[in-house]
Write a protein that holds these residues in place. Structure first.
Motif, short mmCIF file in Angstrom:
data_model
loop_
_atom_site.label_atom_id
_atom_site.label_comp_id
_atom_site.label_asym_id
_atom_site.label_seq_id
_atom_site.Cartn_x
_atom_site.Cartn_y
_atom_site.Cartn_z
N MET A 326 -2.82 -13.03 2.46
CA MET A 326 -3.44 -11.80 1.95
C MET A 326 -3.14 -11.59 0.47
O MET A 326 -3.98 -11.13 -0.29
N ASP A 327 -1.92 -11.91 0.05
CA ASP A 327 -1.58 -11.77 -1.37
C ASP A 327 -2.46 -12.67 -2.24
O ASP A 327 -2.91 -12.28 -3.32
N LEU A 328 -2.70 -13.89 -1.77
CA LEU A 328 -3.57 -14.81 -2.50
C LEU A 328 -5.00 -14.27 -2.59
O LEU A 328 -5.65 -14.37 -3.62
N ILE A 329 -5.47 -13.71 -1.48
CA ILE A 329 -6.84 -13.16 -1.45
C ILE A 329 -6.95 -11.99 -2.42
O ILE A 329 -7.93 -11.87 -3.17
N LYS A 388 16.91 -1.76 3.63
CA LYS A 388 15.78 -2.54 4.14
C LYS A 388 14.46 -1.92 3.71
O LYS A 388 13.52 -2.59 3.29
N LYS A 389 14.42 -0.59 3.83
CA LYS A 389 13.19 0.12 3.49
C LYS A 389 12.84 -0.09 2.02
O LYS A 389 11.69 -0.31 1.65
N SER A 390 13.88 -0.08 1.16
CA SER A 390 13.67 -0.29 -0.27
C SER A 390 13.08 -1.67 -0.55
O SER A 390 12.14 -1.82 -1.33
N GLU A 391 13.64 -2.70 0.09
CA GLU A 391 13.16 -4.06 -0.12
C GLU A 391 11.73 -4.24 0.36
O GLU A 391 10.90 -4.92 -0.26
N LEU A 392 11.41 -3.61 1.49
CA LEU A 392 10.07 -3.73 2.04
C LEU A 392 9.03 -3.01 1.18
O LEU A 392 7.90 -3.48 1.02
N ILE A 393 9.44 -1.87 0.61
CA ILE A 393 8.53 -1.15 -0.29
C ILE A 393 8.24 -2.00 -1.53
O ILE A 393 7.12 -2.05 -2.03
N LYS A 394 9.28 -2.70 -2.00
CA LYS A 394 9.08 -3.59 -3.15
C LYS A 394 8.06 -4.68 -2.83
O LYS A 394 7.26 -5.08 -3.69
N GLU A 395 8.10 -5.18 -1.62
CA GLU A 395 7.12 -6.19 -1.20
C GLU A 395 5.71 -5.61 -1.21
O GLU A 395 4.75 -6.29 -1.60
N MET A 396 5.58 -4.38 -0.78
CA MET A 396 4.26 -3.72 -0.79
C MET A 396 3.75 -3.57 -2.22
O MET A 396 2.58 -3.85 -2.51
N VAL A 397 4.64 -3.13 -3.13
CA VAL A 397 4.24 -2.97 -4.53
C VAL A 397 3.87 -4.32 -5.14
O VAL A 397 2.92 -4.42 -5.93
N GLN A 398 4.58 -5.37 -4.74
CA GLN A 398 4.27 -6.70 -5.24
C GLN A 398 2.86 -7.12 -4.81
O GLN A 398 2.12 -7.73 -5.59
N SER A 399 2.49 -6.80 -3.57
CA SER A 399 1.13 -7.10 -3.11
C SER A 399 0.10 -6.34 -3.93
O SER A 399 -0.93 -6.89 -4.33
N ILE A 400 0.38 -5.06 -4.19
CA ILE A 400 -0.56 -4.24 -4.96
C ILE A 400 -0.71 -4.80 -6.37
O ILE A 400 -1.81 -4.80 -6.95
N SER A 401 0.39 -5.30 -6.94
CA SER A 401 0.34 -5.82 -8.32
C SER A 401 -0.57 -7.04 -8.45
O SER A 401 -0.99 -7.39 -9.55
N LYS A 402 -0.87 -7.68 -7.33
CA LYS A 402 -1.75 -8.86 -7.36
C LYS A 402 -3.21 -8.48 -7.58
O LYS A 402 -4.03 -9.31 -7.99
N ILE A 403 -3.57 -7.23 -7.28
CA ILE A 403 -4.97 -6.80 -7.35
C ILE A 403 -5.39 -6.73 -8.82
O ILE A 403 -4.78 -6.01 -9.60
N PRO A 404 -6.44 -7.44 -9.23
CA PRO A 404 -6.84 -7.44 -10.65
C PRO A 404 -7.52 -6.16 -11.10
O PRO A 404 -7.49 -5.83 -12.28
N ASP A 405 -8.13 -5.41 -10.17
CA ASP A 405 -8.87 -4.19 -10.53
C ASP A 405 -7.90 -3.02 -10.67
O ASP A 405 -7.20 -2.66 -9.73
#
Length: 649
Positions: A326-329, A388-405
């Protein structure tokens, strides 16, 4: 083997360029032309223009250009003849050909030869499935147990490779194929200890893998014996000239039209998932063929839709694989949702257990965007643990950062803020850190000795870069303009009032009788035009636009393509008439020839001056050079006066 010119012309006229390209990318009509995102290079904004009236395409981003035949050659990697045959088959045009001899087969382009043997292998495996006792008693029952109908088996070209060690190899050799091309196609294995080769897929059911255009490019195979030891359950063709696993999606040929119509692509893992869903009426589905999803595969989906729904098994391994994909997409600018099935179920088993209507309802109900899915999954994993919650939120933000728009990123930050009960500013600060880190990594690469030399060159002066080959001669731009006029308007009358019946081509040939173009491409075009005119033929633009030589065709398209069109407001609102090129042909041609002669004359002057500077010898010969110099300067003066330019002393 040569296809006769009449058949070639019929193929080109039938294979409308917008229809042909529309099989590979989504095209949208704007005015008289169609536009699409270029399939040859990654882009988010369409710069790929298709002109139905001219029968050509041109990308203003990467420069790719051609007609329907050239497009098939480039997108499928085919030779000119094979591309014509591909289009002829697609549009039902008969081509009379002689049976190929062994020598002709050997002379075939390797890529074309591979496609021929792979197509032959597909038909062989299909026949073994339906006609041989072995296939009917062993392989066909396997497909029937999976619920595949005869129509489905036919649609996906399913087959069977017999148990014998070299049944296929012997049959292919008997039909004139060389062992070398059979090995290069990956249809047999390497030699064993006894120096023999044997069929790669023996005693397996066969799943042909097709290109976007429907050409067989590889095979997947599943073993049937439950007691087989030391043998892989699934086996794929190796990488070949025509098959690159990372750039291929199983089922894309059968799914592309439905993906475009439904504007969504369902992405699954296995062959049987694709086939079962297709049989259930859900045809906009492809598989990554058991490999991790790649950028090339995502770009292939992006040709037909910007919406992807990932359907993966409900086990933890499947979920993690889905999240990585999904991150790649997201990074490629596509919109992605994820659906996870109940534990122990996959798309194949699930659709067979509940039916197509319930399956579609389940997808619509359970589909989650990347953030909603991650939030739901991570909340369960983290529980009340703040670390754990902090690390997982960081992963979510990392996914969002992949979006070019940028707008989509902002909306997902808002959604994450609401779901995770955090301030937006905190999330934005974390995302900015990721962007800053990415920028720093890009701007400070690890320096190899070669990179250090390149970096040093940025700060230290070096030798001037040579001009491109095609503009090293001073006459290039004048020759270019002459060819532009010839390609676009050579068939028109240069001046219907003053010289009725005299074409621009006739005028240029007469005026340039003793001129030899310095640019090889332009010289070749001019020589061709002289030959055609001598036969009583005045080529029209289509002659160049659909020329079999790629360099000629590309130049013709570049010479006739305009990225921008003059607004009609000038004419309709302000009543300003702007004359078109064809209305000014006489003036354009006359001045172009003058400029062409001037630049040749200037080159001649330079040459004479160099000879005078270096001259040592008979004074009489020096006088001849002086007289030649004076004559050339007089010509220069006359041309400059005629053009209205500064008269050189």
């Amino acid at each position: 083997m040569r296809i006769d010119p009449e058949t070639v012309e019929r193929i080109k006229q039938t294979a409308a360029v917008a229809d042909v390209i529309g099989d590979y990318v989504t095209v949208k009509k704007k005015g008289a032309n169609y536009w699409a995102c270029c399939p040859f290079h990654g882009e988010k904004t369409p710069s790929f223009s298709i002109s139905p009236s001219k029968g050509i395409y041109k990308c203003f981003g990467c420069g790719k250009a051609g007609d329907s035949v050239r497009f098939i050659m480039d997108i499928e990697g085919l030779g000119y003849g094979e591309a014509l045959r591909h289009l002829a088959k697609k549009y039902g045009i008969d081509i009379q050909e002689e049976e190929m001899t062994d020598d002709q087969l050997l002379r075939q382009n390797e890529r074309e030869s591979l496609l021929i043997i792979l197509e032959y292998a597909k038909e062989f495996f299909k026949k073994q499935l339906t006609d041989s006792d072995e296939g009917k008693s062993i392989a066909l029952p396997y497909f029937k147990e999976r619920g595949f109908s005869d129509a489905t088996i036919q649609a996906f070209d399913l087959g069977y490779s017999p148990e014998g060690w070299d049944v296929f190899l012997k049959t292919a050799l008997k039909h004139g194929f060389s062992q070398d091309i059979i090995e290069k196609a990956g249809l047999v294995t390497n030699k064993n200890d006894e120096g023999k080769v044997y069929d790669r897929f023996r005693n397996r059911v066969i799943f042909p893998i097709h290109s976007v255009a429907g050409k067989v490019i590889a095979f997947g195979a599943r073993i049937l014996k439950s007691d087989a030891k030391n043998q892989a359950k699934y086996l794929n063709s190796p990488e070949t000239v025509v098959y690159h696993k990372s750039a291929t999606l199983y089922g894309i040929a059968q799914a592309k039209n439905e993906i475009r119509q439904k504007d969504v692509c369902y992405l699954v893992e296995g062959y049987t998932d694709v086939i079962s869903l297709h049989q259930a009426g859900i045809k906009n589905v492809v598989a990554s063929s058991g490999t991790s999803l790649t950028i090339e595969q995502i770009k292939l989906i992006g040709r037909f839709t910007n919406h992807v729904t990932v359907l993966y098994d409900g086990d933890s391994a499947g979920i993690k694989a889905a999240l990585r994909g999904m991150d790649l997409i997201l990074e490629e600018g596509l919109q992605v949702n994820l659906v996870v099935f109940p534990e122990g179920q996959d798309p194949d088993s699930f659709v067979r257990s509940i039916g197509s209507e319930a399956f579609i309802e389940y997808i619509q109900k359970e589909a989650r965007d990347v953030i909603s899915f991650q939030a739901n999954l991570f909340m369960k994993e983290a529980g009340d643990d703040p670390f754990k919650k902090s690390e997982l939120i960081k992963e979510m933000v990392q996914s969002i950062s992949k979006i070019p728009d940028a707008i989509q990123r902002s909306l997902f930050i808002q959604k994450t803020s609401q779901l995770m009960r955090l301030e937006e500013d905190v999330l934005l600060a974390e995302m900015n850190k990721l962007h800053l880190k990415k920028v720093q990594q890009k701007s400070m690469p690890t320096l190899s000795p070669q990179n250090e030399a390149e970096l040093q060159a940025l700060f230290e002066p070096g030798p001037e870069v040579d001009a491109p080959v095609e503009v090293q001669n001073l006459a290039y731009y004048q020759e270019l303009e002459c060819m532009r006029l010839l390609v676009n308007y050579g068939h028109l009358e240069i001046s219907p009032e003053k010289a009725p019946g005299v074409s621009l081509l006739q005028y240029l040939i007469h005026e340039l009788e003793e001129v030899h173009f310095q640019t090889p491409l332009f010289k070749g075009i001019m020589d061709t035009c002289r030959s055609e005119f001598a036969r009583g033929v005045i080529p029209e633009p289509s002659f160049y636009l659909h020329h079999p030589e790629e360099e000629v065709q590309r130049f013709a398209i570049d010479a006739s393509s305009d990225k921008h069109v003059l607004s009609t407001v000038w004419r309709d609102r302000h009543e300003i008439k702007v004359k078109k090129d064809e209305e000014l042909l006489e003036d354009f041609a006359y001045k172009n020839i003058l400029r062409l002669r001037k630049v040749y004359n200037d080159q001649h002057i330079k040459d004479v001056m160099e000879r005078m500077d270096q001259y040592v010898g008979d004074p009489n010969e020096m006088n001849d050079l002086l007289l030649e110099f004076i004559h050339l300067k007089e010509i220069q003066k006359n041309i400059s006066q005629e053009l209205g330019t500064v008269i050189e002393k």
